[in-house]
Design an enzyme around this catalytic site. Structure first.
Site, short mmCIF file in Angstrom:
data_model
loop_
_atom_site.label_atom_id
_atom_site.label_comp_id
_atom_site.label_asym_id
_atom_site.label_seq_id
_atom_site.Cartn_x
_atom_site.Cartn_y
_atom_site.Cartn_z
N GLU A 320 0.82 -1.22 0.00
CA GLU A 320 0.00 0.00 0.00
C GLU A 320 0.85 1.27 0.00
OE1 GLU A 320 -3.67 -1.80 2.64
OE2 GLU A 320 -2.01 -0.88 3.72
N GLY A 322 1.79 4.97 -0.53
CA GLY A 322 1.13 6.26 -0.77
C GLY A 322 2.20 7.26 -1.15
N ARG A 360 3.96 19.20 7.77
CA ARG A 360 4.88 18.11 8.14
C ARG A 360 6.13 18.57 8.88
NH1 ARG A 360 7.24 15.27 5.09
NH2 ARG A 360 7.22 13.38 6.34
N CYS A 391 0.45 32.78 12.18
CA CYS A 391 0.71 33.37 13.49
C CYS A 391 1.14 32.30 14.47
CB CYS A 391 -0.54 34.08 14.00
SG CYS A 391 -1.05 35.35 12.88
C1 LIG Z 1 -0.57 5.45 5.86
C2 LIG Z 1 -0.78 4.07 5.43
C3 LIG Z 1 -0.25 3.63 4.23
C4 LIG Z 1 0.58 4.50 3.32
O1 LIG Z 1 1.76 4.93 3.91
P1 LIG Z 1 2.88 5.65 3.03
O2 LIG Z 1 3.92 6.02 4.02
O3 LIG Z 1 2.24 6.84 2.40
O4 LIG Z 1 3.34 4.67 2.02
C5 LIG Z 1 -0.52 2.35 3.83
N1 LIG Z 1 -1.28 1.52 4.59
C6 LIG Z 1 -1.79 1.92 5.76
C7 LIG Z 1 -2.61 0.97 6.54
C8 LIG Z 1 -1.56 3.20 6.23
O5 LIG Z 1 -2.08 3.57 7.40
#
Ligand SMILES: *Cc1c(COP(=O)(O)O)cnc(C)c1O
Length: 463
Positions: A320, A322, A360, A391
């Site tokens: 997964e 992101g 971040r 601010c």
């Molecule tokens: C946040 C998250 C991701 C993605 O994380 P990245 O650091 O963006 O790759 C994938 N799976 C789960 C369950 C998450 O909570």
């Protein structure tokens, strides 16, 4: 190098211990391909361009601050993940990193699946035509309404995060006459960040069900008993911005041990294992992320090795990512405003955004790079702190950055690698209007998420 003779005042390093900061880069105008989106370069006048369009033109057309996203780069990265994992594995893009309908369409076209973790992320995905069976639904506190919406839509999997949720999802599925495919999210006691991981981390967190004390095994037992659920696998997510694969190795080892216990107890081999996301990207030139094909190879070897030892058939792997897909594909374009040299301390460069478009740095002490984008300069480097206009003294964009000493109000600067967790975490602090996301490809730029307007903001305030 002169220590105080440049127009923006003394350099930050003047008041800090010798050797505290790295030396300035050899060439301040250079754009390290590690941190910039793939089509980013400088044109013959020295202006940064992306997808063939100069940032000066983008600023004029769309204003600043703005997130500028390189569509070709996004698609290339998505495709690289897809190709690396092949047809016997699945790549779920983690929508929370950045989700918009255009992005959903690109993912769909490139053959990726999608993770969502709220009813409204789900709605976004469905509204852009992502087939429900390619969506996974996450979250540690899914409401009954969200569960119903997900099951009704027919999502490919719901990732169960608690004992209560096992019952809730089963109940909803049964009510709707469905059998919902589910995975159980376990916490494996591994915590991974960047170059370190802890194999004995506390399972003291809100996500998942601990492997410890047989809790995950008990969750499996309960899920297998419920008619509304089809338990297809075990899920584990160990951290973020990870470069070191050994955390995944320990996690996979522990998940496979559970799979073996399940086989021994129930006589079934669960067909899926999800190792989550968290793969790191380069925010600065010091970071060295791995390519998707290296990651895929490493994860496959880890899982199949563990399964061989446990004498299990190797389950279908899913991941997964992101950040690793969208993070590098965008930069934030800002205009320089106030430049404030504080004699003997440091120089503050203020830009026209800040913690409302990139939380971040304030939230995680994240490091970023920055470059003068609207021109090149031969001026000497000055060490500055780039801050926003909010601010709040913690409103820092780049804690320590080298910019040319002739930097002036009106210059455009760009912060690379802001594609993930910037627009998606943006806020209206100080009633900031959240910046647009502009997608650029082949000499064309189009807004995919428009800038908020004063009207948008006032419409919510019903007086
Ligand atoms: C946040 C998250 C991701 C993605 O994380 P990245 O650091 O963006 O790759 C994938 N799976 C789960 C369950 C998450 O909570």
């Amino acid at each position: 190098m002169s220590r105080s003779a440049h127009p923006a005042g003394p350099r930050h390093a003047d008041v800090l211990p010798e050797g505290h900061y790295p030396p300035p880069p050899a060439d301040l105008n250079a754009l390290d391909p590690k941190v910039w989106a793939r089509t980013v370069t400088r044109d013959k006048d020295g202006v940064v361009t992306v997808g063939g369009i100069a940032v000066t033109e983008l600023a004029e057309r769309f204003g600043t601050p703005a997130y500028i996203l390189d569509e070709a780069d996004f698609r290339a990265r998505a495709r690289a993940w897809r190709t690396a994992f092949g047809n016997d594995a699945d790549v779920f893009y983690a929508g929370k990193a950045f989700l918009s309908r255009a992005v959903v369409r690109w993912l769909h076209e490139e053959g990726l699946n999608l993770d969502v973790c709220s009813g409204t992320e789900l709605a976004t995905a469905l509204s852009a035509g992502m087939p429900a069976e390619r969506i996974a639904f996450h979250g540690n506190n899914k409401s009954m309404a969200e569960i119903r919406r997900a099951v009704e839509a027919g999502v490919g999997r719901v990732v169960l995060d608690s004992f209560q949720e096992i019952v809730r999802v089963a109940h909803v599925a049964q009510e709707l006459g469905r059998r919902q495919r589910v995975q159980i999210r376990v916490t494996v006691g591994v915590e991974a960040h960047t170059h370190e991981f802890i194999a004995t981390a506390h399972e003291d967190q809100k996500f998942g069900i601990p492997l410890a004390g047989g809790q995950a095994a008990e969750a499996v037992r309960r899920a297998l008993q419920l008619d509304g659920l089809e338990l297809v696998g075990i899920h584990s997510h160990i951290g973020s911005q990870i470069f070191d694969m050994s955390g995944f190795e320990v996690a996979a080892h522990r998940v496979v041990r559970l799979l073996r216990e399940i086989r021994d107890e129930h006589g079934i081999e669960l067909p899926e294992i999800d190792l989550g996301g968290g793969l790191g990207i380069a925010y600065t030139s010091d970071d060295d992320p791995r390519e998707p094909h290296e990651i895929a190879k490493a994860l496959r070897e880890i899982v199949s090795g563990e399964c061989e030892v446990a004498r299990l058939r190797t389950p279908r792997i899913s991941v997964e990512p992101g950040r690793a897909i969208v993070g590098p594909t965008a930069f934030t374009l800002y205009e320089v405003g106030t430049i404030k040299p504080l004699e003997g301390l440091r120089t503050y460069v203020s830009v026209d955004g800040g913690m409302s478009d990139n939380i971040r740095t304030a939230l995680y002490d994240a490091e970023y790079s920055i470059a003068l984008a609207s021109r090149v300069s031969d001026a000497e480097p000055m060490l500055v702190r780039v801050v926003g206009k909010h601010c709040e003294s913690g409103d820092i964009v780049v804690r320590d950055a080298f910019l040319p000493a002739d930097l002036a109000p009106g210059d455009l600067v760009a912060v690379p690698a802001t594609g993930a967790y910037c627009r998606s975490m943006a806020s209206n602090y100080n009633h900031a209007l959240r910046p647009p996301v502009v997608a650029v490809a082949d000499g064309e730029a189009r807004v995919i998420v428009r800038r908020e307007t004063e009207e948008d903001l006032l419409r919510l305030d019903v007086g």
